[in-house]
Design a protein around this motif. Structure first.
Motif, PDB file in Angstrom:
ATOM      1  N   LEU A 105      -0.716   4.867  -1.440  1.00  0.00           N
ATOM      2  CA  LEU A 105      -1.291   3.940  -2.414  1.00  0.00           C
ATOM      3  C   LEU A 105      -0.945   4.355  -3.837  1.00  0.00           C
ATOM      4  CD1 LEU A 105      -4.847   3.239  -0.904  1.00  0.00           C
ATOM      5  CD2 LEU A 105      -2.883   1.709  -0.964  1.00  0.00           C
ATOM      6  N   GLN A 106      -0.913   5.651  -4.082  1.00  0.00           N
ATOM      7  CA  GLN A 106      -0.527   6.139  -5.412  1.00  0.00           C
ATOM      8  C   GLN A 106       0.929   5.792  -5.713  1.00  0.00           C
ATOM      9  OE1 GLN A 106      -1.494  10.306  -5.969  1.00  0.00           O
ATOM     10  NE2 GLN A 106      -3.429  10.099  -4.875  1.00  0.00           N
ATOM     11  N   GLN A 107       1.781   5.971  -4.737  1.00  0.00           N
ATOM     12  CA  GLN A 107       3.201   5.672  -4.936  1.00  0.00           C
ATOM     13  C   GLN A 107       3.447   4.167  -5.053  1.00  0.00           C
ATOM     14  OE1 GLN A 107       4.933   7.541  -1.495  1.00  0.00           O
ATOM     15  NE2 GLN A 107       4.728   9.632  -2.302  1.00  0.00           N
ATOM     16  N   ALA A 138       1.726   1.915  -6.609  1.00  0.00           N
ATOM     17  CA  ALA A 138       1.388   1.350  -7.921  1.00  0.00           C
ATOM     18  C   ALA A 138       2.615   1.149  -8.798  1.00  0.00           C
ATOM     19  CB  ALA A 138       0.372   2.254  -8.621  1.00  0.00           C
ATOM     20  N   SER A 139       3.570   2.054  -8.752  1.00  0.00           N
ATOM     21  CA  SER A 139       4.755   1.961  -9.614  1.00  0.00           C
ATOM     22  C   SER A 139       5.841   1.060  -9.035  1.00  0.00           C
ATOM     23  CB  SER A 139       5.326   3.366  -9.851  1.00  0.00           C
ATOM     24  OG  SER A 139       5.741   3.956  -8.623  1.00  0.00           O
ATOM     25  N   LYS A 140       5.668   0.598  -7.793  1.00  0.00           N
ATOM     26  CA  LYS A 140       6.698  -0.216  -7.143  1.00  0.00           C
ATOM     27  C   LYS A 140       6.371  -1.706  -7.123  1.00  0.00           C
ATOM     28  CE  LYS A 140       7.801   3.611  -3.990  1.00  0.00           C
ATOM     29  NZ  LYS A 140       7.839   4.038  -2.560  1.00  0.00           N
ATOM     30  N   LEU A 141       5.182  -2.064  -7.546  1.00  0.00           N
ATOM     31  CA  LEU A 141       4.753  -3.460  -7.452  1.00  0.00           C
ATOM     32  C   LEU A 141       5.356  -4.323  -8.562  1.00  0.00           C
ATOM     33  CD1 LEU A 141       0.959  -2.905  -6.625  1.00  0.00           C
ATOM     34  CD2 LEU A 141       2.768  -3.585  -5.047  1.00  0.00           C
ATOM     35  N   PRO A 142       5.584  -5.611  -8.312  1.00  0.00           N
ATOM     36  CA  PRO A 142       6.132  -6.530  -9.324  1.00  0.00           C
ATOM     37  C   PRO A 142       5.037  -7.031 -10.262  1.00  0.00           C
ATOM     38  CG  PRO A 142       5.847  -7.682  -7.242  1.00  0.00           C
ATOM     39  CD  PRO A 142       5.457  -6.254  -6.976  1.00  0.00           C
ATOM     40  N   TRP A 143       4.707  -6.255 -11.271  1.00  0.00           N
ATOM     41  CA  TRP A 143       3.583  -6.545 -12.154  1.00  0.00           C
ATOM     42  C   TRP A 143       3.905  -7.596 -13.225  1.00  0.00           C
ATOM     43  CZ3 TRP A 143      -1.093  -4.489 -11.095  1.00  0.00           C
ATOM     44  CH2 TRP A 143      -1.157  -3.322 -10.329  1.00  0.00           C
ATOM     45  N   THR A 144       5.165  -7.786 -13.571  1.00  0.00           N
ATOM     46  CA  THR A 144       5.529  -8.517 -14.784  1.00  0.00           C
ATOM     47  C   THR A 144       4.967  -9.935 -14.831  1.00  0.00           C
ATOM     48  OG1 THR A 144       7.560  -7.221 -14.889  1.00  0.00           O
ATOM     49  CG2 THR A 144       7.437  -9.204 -16.261  1.00  0.00           C
ATOM     50  N   ASN A 145       5.279 -10.763 -13.840  1.00  0.00           N
ATOM     51  CA  ASN A 145       4.805 -12.147 -13.857  1.00  0.00           C
ATOM     52  C   ASN A 145       3.283 -12.258 -13.778  1.00  0.00           C
ATOM     53  OD1 ASN A 145       7.394 -13.051 -14.150  1.00  0.00           O
ATOM     54  ND2 ASN A 145       7.624 -13.824 -12.070  1.00  0.00           N
ATOM     55  N   PRO A 146       2.621 -11.516 -12.892  1.00  0.00           N
ATOM     56  CA  PRO A 146       1.158 -11.580 -12.879  1.00  0.00           C
ATOM     57  C   PRO A 146       0.520 -11.200 -14.206  1.00  0.00           C
ATOM     58  CG  PRO A 146       1.942 -10.605 -10.843  1.00  0.00           C
ATOM     59  CD  PRO A 146       3.142 -10.742 -11.734  1.00  0.00           C
ATOM     60  N   LEU A 147       1.102 -10.227 -14.898  1.00  0.00           N
ATOM     61  CA  LEU A 147       0.545  -9.844 -16.198  1.00  0.00           C
ATOM     62  C   LEU A 147       0.772 -10.930 -17.244  1.00  0.00           C
ATOM     63  CD1 LEU A 147       1.453  -6.044 -16.257  1.00  0.00           C
ATOM     64  CD2 LEU A 147      -0.837  -7.045 -16.264  1.00  0.00           C
ATOM     65  N   GLU A 148       1.873 -11.645 -17.140  1.00  0.00           N
ATOM     66  CA  GLU A 148       2.091 -12.776 -18.049  1.00  0.00           C
ATOM     67  C   GLU A 148       1.053 -13.868 -17.794  1.00  0.00           C
ATOM     68  OE1 GLU A 148       3.935 -13.102 -20.579  1.00  0.00           O
ATOM     69  OE2 GLU A 148       5.123 -11.276 -20.414  1.00  0.00           O
ATOM     70  N   ILE A 149       0.732 -14.110 -16.520  1.00  0.00           N
ATOM     71  CA  ILE A 149      -0.296 -15.081 -16.180  1.00  0.00           C
ATOM     72  C   ILE A 149      -1.657 -14.612 -16.701  1.00  0.00           C
ATOM     73  CG2 ILE A 149      -1.566 -16.133 -14.262  1.00  0.00           C
ATOM     74  CD1 ILE A 149       1.152 -17.374 -14.735  1.00  0.00           C
ATOM     75  N   GLY A 170      -5.904   5.666 -10.377  1.00  0.00           N
ATOM     76  CA  GLY A 170      -5.298   6.773 -11.122  1.00  0.00           C
ATOM     77  C   GLY A 170      -3.805   6.593 -11.296  1.00  0.00           C
ATOM     78  N   ALA A 171      -3.139   6.069 -10.251  1.00  0.00           N
ATOM     79  CA  ALA A 171      -1.696   5.836 -10.340  1.00  0.00           C
ATOM     80  C   ALA A 171      -1.388   4.689 -11.305  1.00  0.00           C
ATOM     81  CB  ALA A 171      -1.142   5.526  -8.950  1.00  0.00           C
ATOM     82  N   VAL A 172      -2.230   3.638 -11.303  1.00  0.00           N
ATOM     83  CA  VAL A 172      -2.044   2.534 -12.247  1.00  0.00           C
ATOM     84  C   VAL A 172      -2.203   3.030 -13.678  1.00  0.00           C
ATOM     85  CG1 VAL A 172      -3.049   0.352 -13.065  1.00  0.00           C
ATOM     86  CG2 VAL A 172      -2.743   0.744 -10.613  1.00  0.00           C
ATOM     87  N   GLN A 173      -3.179   3.882 -13.902  1.00  0.00           N
ATOM     88  CA  GLN A 173      -3.407   4.426 -15.238  1.00  0.00           C
ATOM     89  C   GLN A 173      -2.206   5.265 -15.702  1.00  0.00           C
ATOM     90  OE1 GLN A 173      -6.646   7.255 -15.498  1.00  0.00           O
ATOM     91  NE2 GLN A 173      -6.995   6.773 -17.655  1.00  0.00           N
ATOM     92  N   GLU A 174      -1.680   6.050 -14.801  1.00  0.00           N
ATOM     93  CA  GLU A 174      -0.530   6.880 -15.155  1.00  0.00           C
ATOM     94  C   GLU A 174       0.710   6.027 -15.411  1.00  0.00           C
ATOM     95  OE1 GLU A 174       2.136  10.557 -13.240  1.00  0.00           O
ATOM     96  OE2 GLU A 174       0.297   9.839 -12.241  1.00  0.00           O
ATOM     97  N   PHE A 175       0.883   4.953 -14.661  1.00  0.00           N
ATOM     98  CA  PHE A 175       2.063   4.111 -14.791  1.00  0.00           C
ATOM     99  C   PHE A 175       2.058   3.312 -16.093  1.00  0.00           C
ATOM    100  CE2 PHE A 175       4.301   0.061 -13.714  1.00  0.00           C
ATOM    101  CZ  PHE A 175       5.568   0.589 -13.573  1.00  0.00           C
TER     102      PHE A 175
END
Length: 478
Positions: free
Chosen positions: A102-104, A106-117, A215-220
């Motif tokens: 789960l920690q690993q 966090a850095s592999k997910l496609p965050w860009t479009n959801p964050l724009e939404i 914690g992984a999201v915070q670090e990323f």
């Protein structure tokens, strides 16, 4: 599945081409009414919704130009944009290995479009912020639900650090403008992770999953963790092998939209909408709620199905006053928005078993009957339910009238229906969850029988007379 880290780390940076973004929206809905919610999505947004294996959730695609329409849906409680969905995620048997994955992840997910939404959704909510005042208590408390966590439960104080210059979203617009003037530097994004988990084959708890993934999201992203005054809520929904990562688009459930004066058993507006859709109100229908409580059902109907007329009544004067106050609250809110404040609804105090309504004059009866838990008792329901159904049968139109009744006292209701079989036919039942109780929403159709001429009704009338006579005799003997 890798994401653009630069774009993800700066969700509030320069505008992207949001007009071309298409994402998947997840929505929580009242359990049992998933198909109703999917129908509404098809009608109002024009896309097909998929019902999740996890009851109470649907998913559907939207583009950015339809985002505002999503918030107008009446059948959804909470909304979120899906970052990634795993239909069959293979969790490791070891807790340590699973949490490391789960920690690993966090850095592999496609965050860009959801964050724009999320960013676009935030700007839409700011435009509506004049409707909200003094909303400092809307943030979910840490103790809201067991096994649902935002950050490490062992050291919660470390997740509530408020960086200097960060706006508090519970502040009013005036305070926000003042804070922006005194703190022009870039704001630090605050977040929390909320994990909901169902299934008995997991080696980890919701707290542990939220802690390690958070914690992984915070670090990323280099965001700051804050359990109460967060800007972004990352959702980790796990149901057996299905896992969905999302970003919340609603700060509080949309089911509280109509009610300002709550009672002990106030129904969710989203559940009221589902019940109303079952009976399909038509133009000029007379719709009756004989046990209105706070008026949640007729209020939802008067707003959404406003070509019908609604009569809300109760025998309790406090319930009637709550309904009147809720109607006035909606009228004032509509007037403040510049809309017509009038609502096709009236409120009356009455005796449920002796309604001041003309025989065969009501098209639809829709109500939340006492469960015998917080209101009334199961013992009283054995007499109350048949009397209710008989009086409802009297005022409802033969052959075309319908009733949608909610109750958790299934055994008592089944017996009452069998006694009143000459007046009512049960079409089907929708099983729902109401405050953790397994309840049924029953759709009934009024038979063509003339009231007072069915064997069951004649017997019931004689029983009522005999019961009153026995009661008088008991009083004389005492």
């Amino acid at each position: 599945m890798s994401s653009d880290r630069n774009g993800a780390e700066e969700p509030v940076s320069a505008e992207a081409e949001t007009s071309s973004i298409t994402v998947t929206i997840g929505a929580t809905v009242p359990t049992g009414f998933e198909h109703t919610a999917a129908e509404e999505v098809k009608e109002k947004i024009g896309v097909d919704a998929r019902i999740s294996k996890d009851r109470g959730r649907i998913y559907f695609p939207i583009s950015t130009d339809n985002l505002f329409q999503v918030h107008l849906l009446r059948s959804v409680d909470n909304l979120f944009v899906v970052v990634e969905e795993f239909s069959r995620y293979q969790f490791q048997e070891s807790k340590e290995e699973t949490l490391m994955e789960l920690q690993q992840l966090a850095s592999k997910l496609p965050w860009t479009n959801p964050l724009e939404i999320w960013k676009l959704n935030r700007s839409l909510k700011k435009k509506k912020s004049h409707r909200r005042t003094g909303n400092a208590t809307k943030v979910k408390p840490q103790s809201e639900a067991a096994d649902v966590a935002a950050a490490g439960a062992e050291q919660p104080e470390q997740t509530q650090v408020i960086p200097t210059g960060v706006e508090n979203r519970a502040d009013t617009e005036t305070c926000e403008r003042e804070s922006q003037e005194t703190a022009p530097e870039a704001k630090v994004i605050k977040f929390r992770v909320t994990c909901s988990r169902a299934g008995d084959k997991h080696s980890f708890s919701s707290n542990e999953a939220a802690r390690d993934f958070g914690g992984a999201v915070q670090e990323f992203f280099q965001w700051k963790a804050d359990m109460t005054k967060f800007d972004i809520e990352v959702l980790l929904n796990i149901h057996n092998e299905e896992m969905v990562v999302g970003i919340a688009l609603t700060e509080e459930s949309l089911h509280r939209r109509n009610i300002s004066h709550f009672g002990p058993t106030t129904l969710r507006s989203t559940l009221c909408y589902g019940m109303l859709r079952l009976c399909k109100p038509q133009v000029s229908d007379i719709i009756l709620d004989p046990m209105c409580g706070t008026g949640a059902i007729p209020l939802e109907g008067a707003i959404e199905f406003n070509s019908s007329f609604y009569i809300a009544g109760d025998n309790n004067d406090m319930a009637v006053n709550r309904t009147i106050n809720n109607v006035c609250h909606i009228q004032k809110r509509r007037a403040d928005m510049g809309s017509s404040s009038g609502l096709p609804i009236d409120t009356v105090q009455w005796d449920l078993c002796n309604l001041p309504i003309r025989t065969n004059s009501v098209d639809i009866i829709i109500t939340d009957m006492p469960f015998g838990k917080r209101m009334g008792s199961k013992k009283k329901n054995w007499d109350l339910y048949p009397s209710c159904l008989r009086e409802m049968g009297r005022v409802c139109r033969p052959g075309s009238g319908k009733a949608v009744l909610l109750t958790q006292d299934k055994k008592c209701f089944a017996k009452a229906i069998s006694r009143m079989g000459g007046l009512w036919t049960k079409l089907f039942t929708v099983w729902v969850n109401v405050g953790g109780l397994h309840a049924g929403v029953y759709l009934l159709k009024r038979t063509r029988a003339v009231f007072g001429q069915t064997p069951e009704d004649v017997h019931e009338s004689q029983g009522t007379v005999n019961a009153r006579g026995d009661l008088t005799e008991d009083k004389e003997l005492s």
